[in-house]
Design an enzyme around this catalytic site. Structure first.
Site, PDB file in Angstrom:
ATOM      1  N   GLY A 156      30.122  22.205 -14.164  1.00 14.06           N
ATOM      2  CA  GLY A 156      28.955  22.930 -13.580  1.00 14.06           C
ATOM      3  C   GLY A 156      29.200  23.141 -12.135  1.00 14.06           C
ATOM      4  O   GLY A 156      29.495  22.268 -11.515  1.00 14.06           O
ATOM      5  N   GLU A 157      28.642  24.305 -11.470  1.00 17.71           N
ATOM      6  CA  GLU A 157      28.539  24.365 -10.109  1.00 17.71           C
ATOM      7  C   GLU A 157      27.347  25.202  -9.872  1.00 17.71           C
ATOM      8  O   GLU A 157      26.866  26.164 -10.767  1.00 17.71           O
ATOM      9  CB  GLU A 157      29.962  25.179  -9.703  1.00 17.71           C
ATOM     10  CG  GLU A 157      31.098  24.416  -9.862  1.00 17.71           C
ATOM     11  CD  GLU A 157      32.227  24.967  -9.108  1.00 17.71           C
ATOM     12  OE1 GLU A 157      32.870  24.966  -8.016  1.00 17.71           O
ATOM     13  OE2 GLU A 157      32.909  26.205  -9.692  1.00 17.71           O
ATOM     14  N   GLY A 158      27.009  25.107  -8.598  1.00 13.70           N
ATOM     15  CA  GLY A 158      25.898  25.946  -8.185  1.00 13.70           C
ATOM     16  C   GLY A 158      25.503  25.391  -6.744  1.00 13.70           C
ATOM     17  O   GLY A 158      26.272  24.714  -6.108  1.00 13.70           O
ATOM     18  N   GLY A 159      24.258  26.169  -6.370  1.00 16.19           N
ATOM     19  CA  GLY A 159      23.912  25.910  -4.803  1.00 16.19           C
ATOM     20  C   GLY A 159      23.743  24.509  -4.742  1.00 16.19           C
ATOM     21  O   GLY A 159      23.516  24.077  -3.635  1.00 16.19           O
ATOM     22  N   TYR A 160      23.555  23.595  -5.842  1.00 19.04           N
ATOM     23  CA  TYR A 160      23.068  22.371  -5.691  1.00 19.04           C
ATOM     24  C   TYR A 160      24.186  21.395  -5.302  1.00 19.04           C
ATOM     25  O   TYR A 160      24.064  20.129  -4.836  1.00 19.04           O
ATOM     26  CB  TYR A 160      22.183  21.770  -6.818  1.00 19.04           C
ATOM     27  CG  TYR A 160      22.934  21.997  -8.141  1.00 19.04           C
ATOM     28  CD1 TYR A 160      24.018  21.306  -8.335  1.00 19.04           C
ATOM     29  CD2 TYR A 160      22.321  22.892  -8.849  1.00 19.04           C
ATOM     30  CE1 TYR A 160      24.884  21.516  -9.613  1.00 19.04           C
ATOM     31  CE2 TYR A 160      23.300  23.310  -9.920  1.00 19.04           C
ATOM     32  CZ  TYR A 160      24.249  22.604 -10.454  1.00 19.04           C
ATOM     33  OH  TYR A 160      25.009  22.815 -11.667  1.00 19.04           O
ATOM     34  N   GLY A 161      25.246  21.762  -5.882  1.00 22.84           N
ATOM     35  CA  GLY A 161      26.499  21.115  -5.651  1.00 22.84           C
ATOM     36  C   GLY A 161      27.225  21.260  -7.100  1.00 22.84           C
ATOM     37  O   GLY A 161      27.352  22.023  -7.740  1.00 22.84           O
ATOM     38  N   VAL A 163      28.933  19.453 -10.822  1.00 23.46           N
ATOM     39  CA  VAL A 163      28.853  18.321 -11.624  1.00 23.46           C
ATOM     40  C   VAL A 163      30.169  18.366 -12.303  1.00 23.46           C
ATOM     41  O   VAL A 163      30.915  19.211 -12.807  1.00 23.46           O
ATOM     42  CB  VAL A 163      27.872  18.873 -12.699  1.00 23.46           C
ATOM     43  CG1 VAL A 163      27.601  17.805 -13.824  1.00 23.46           C
ATOM     44  CG2 VAL A 163      26.571  19.089 -12.269  1.00 23.46           C
ATOM     45  N   LYS A 177      26.631  14.381 -10.746  1.00 22.35           N
ATOM     46  CA  LYS A 177      26.192  15.556  -9.799  1.00 22.35           C
ATOM     47  C   LYS A 177      26.401  14.951  -8.515  1.00 22.35           C
ATOM     48  O   LYS A 177      25.758  14.294  -8.068  1.00 22.35           O
ATOM     49  CB  LYS A 177      24.716  16.039 -10.120  1.00 22.35           C
ATOM     50  CG  LYS A 177      24.408  17.254  -9.211  1.00 22.35           C
ATOM     51  CD  LYS A 177      22.942  17.409  -9.127  1.00 22.35           C
ATOM     52  CE  LYS A 177      22.456  18.049 -10.326  1.00 22.35           C
ATOM     53  NZ  LYS A 177      21.168  18.241 -10.181  1.00 22.35           N
ATOM     54  N   ASP A 275      12.660  25.753 -12.278  1.00 27.31           N
ATOM     55  CA  ASP A 275      13.953  26.447 -12.579  1.00 27.31           C
ATOM     56  C   ASP A 275      14.459  26.405 -13.848  1.00 27.31           C
ATOM     57  O   ASP A 275      15.291  26.175 -14.397  1.00 27.31           O
ATOM     58  CB  ASP A 275      14.758  25.758 -11.710  1.00 27.31           C
ATOM     59  CG  ASP A 275      16.102  26.820 -11.385  1.00 27.31           C
ATOM     60  OD1 ASP A 275      16.023  27.904 -11.638  1.00 27.31           O
ATOM     61  OD2 ASP A 275      17.153  26.412 -11.049  1.00 27.31           O
TER      62      ASP A 275
END
Length: 467
Positions: A156-161, A163, A177, A275
């Site tokens: 997983g990827e996103g604005g938070y970092g 995984v 994460k 979210d």
């Protein structure tokens, strides 16, 4: 064997016997080495295989909403933009050091998922040691578990970092994460997730096992779920027929609703997730849903009905009053959950610009289909067996109540669960409907007359649909 015999020449290219023996021994050692290397690679591949069907691949990019406080309309940021939260002072988490490189068994000889050794607990600063609910991992341990955070282990990827999937020495599978350290964002993300779900225990919430605080690194360690997330199964390449049957989809709706109910009413202070979306609903091998990613969550103390904050979330799921005013409470999650119900039923994204103009916005398309008595055409075409018409209409009505433009008319999550579970809703009289939750007829923006089973729009006295 004498030296004379070893020095005797053989028929193999005239080589002496001791040379032939040396070559054979060296070849044997080389074959054994290659065989052990192959077995090691096979074991690693076998351990990383999924225990269920192949999880469909979908985009890892996440679109997020950021609203400038001086404006009243939401805008979409770039897909990989970092989530900007409230302007609050960064949380100071001191740098932690470990006295011993080993972390696993406690003094009583417990398992690696037991207590921290006492020498490590003493080495951890007070700010970190207060997090006694979970494990304190050292960075090297997580590097080994994730193969040095290799790209092959990214789940997983996103604005938070990012995984990563990892496997501890004892065989426990974990999800790590790695928070982006962007201007203190990792500190804020770390604090929010720890405060929101550090001690929370519910079968429909992803369990946070522990954390890593080392230097500038801020990492959170979760239980690993081997069936991916809901977004992958709804919008990924699953073939002509989706494995998500109607019963599975209903169980996902109910499980997610129960997880939200626990956040809203089972914790003190209560938690607003902020979210809710399909990519944040993780699934285990039994299709049990678990809410994840609490990096944007807000805590509401006793007696607080709202909190004013910078608007954050994902485009298409954000409640209109929250997007325009920044006023946040549980009804914002209820709105997002209503969108999620529509997404699960239809297999469509909340906003899809690849569709015809009248079908871009999922809410407006659903309302149009309901008004035209075409509810059966709303169902995901990849669903092999369609639900009963009565059940489908009831579920759509629940979704429409959740996305009521008037936040005060939206039901609480407890009412949502009840409406999804009962058999006679919405075919009940107004008196009984009022006990379940405020009927839609009180909404000035969008009315549903339960007793007449009709949907009307404000300013329109004509019947729009029978539901």
């Amino acid at each position: 064997m004498s030296d004379h015999e070893l020095s005797a020449r053989t028929n193999i290219f005239g080589l002496r016997l001791w040379v032939v023996i040396s070559i054979c021994a060296g070849t044997g050692f080389l074959l054994l080495f290659l065989l052990s290397l192959c077995l090691s690679l096979m074991r690693k591949n076998a351990s990383s295989r999924r225990t269920t069907a192949t999880i469909p691949v979908t985009s890892k990019e996440i679109q997020e909403v950021r609203v400038d406080p001086s404006q009243t309309s939401a805008v979409v940021t770039s897909p990989r933009s970092v989530k900007q939260k409230e302007d609050e002072s960064p949380v100071v988490v001191q740098k932690a050091r470990v006295a011993s490189p080993e972390r696993g068994k406690s003094e009583e000889g417990g398992s690696p998922l037991g207590k921290r050794p006492t020498d490590q607990a003493a080495a951890v600063p007070a700010e970190v040691s207060r997090l006694g609910w979970g494990l304190w991992f050292i960075l090297r341990e997580l590097e080994v578990a994730t193969d040095n955070f290799s790209d092959e282990n990214v789940i997983g990827e996103g604005g938070y970092g990012t995984v990563y999937h990892g496997i501890l020495e004892d065989g426990t599978q974990i999800a790590v994460k790695n928070l982006l350290n962007n201007k203190g964002q990792a500190e804020k993300e770390f604090k929010v997730e720890v405060e929101a779900i550090g001690r929370a225990r519910h079968k429909n919430l992803v369990r946070l096992l522990g954390y890593c605080v080392e230097g500038a690194q801020r990492m959170l360690v979760y239980e690993y779920l081997d069936n991916g997330n809901l977004e992958q199964w709804l919008h990924g390449d699953v073939g002509p027929s989706s494995p998500l049957t109607w019963d599975i989809r209903m169980n996902i709706m109910l499980g997610t609703a129960k997880g939200l109910l626990y956040l809203h009413e089972g914790l003190e202070p209560k938690v607003v997730h902020r979210d809710i979306k399909s990519s944040n609903i993780l699934l285990d091998k039994h299709w049990t849903p678990k809410l994840s990613d609490f990096g944007l969550a807000k805590l509401l103390g006793t007696g607080r009905n709202y909190v004013t904050t910078r608007v954050m979330g994902t485009f298409g799921y954000v409640a209109p009053e929250y997007a325009s005013t920044g006023m946040l409470n549980e009804t914002s999650d209820v709105y997002s959950f209503g969108i999620l119900i529509m997404e699960i039923i239809s297999g469509r994204r909340p906003v899809d610009y690849s569709r015809p103009p009248g079908e871009v916005n999922l809410i407006e398309w659903i309302k149009t289909m309901v008004s035209n008595r075409n509810t059966d055409e709303v169902v995901d075409p990849k669903m092999a067996e369609k639900p009963l018409s009565r059940t489908l209409k009831k579920t759509l009505l629940v979704a429409l109540r959740c996305v009521d433009p008037d936040s005060q008319q939206r039901p609480k999550m407890g009412h949502v669960i009840h409406m999804l579970e009962v058999d006679d809703f919405p075919y009940q009289d107004e008196h009984r409907a009022g006990r379940i939750g405020q009927p839609y007829s009180n909404s000035p923006q969008y009315k549903v007359r339960v007793s007449a089973r009709q949907v009307t729009e404000p300013g329109d006295n004509s019947t729009k649909s029978e539901i």
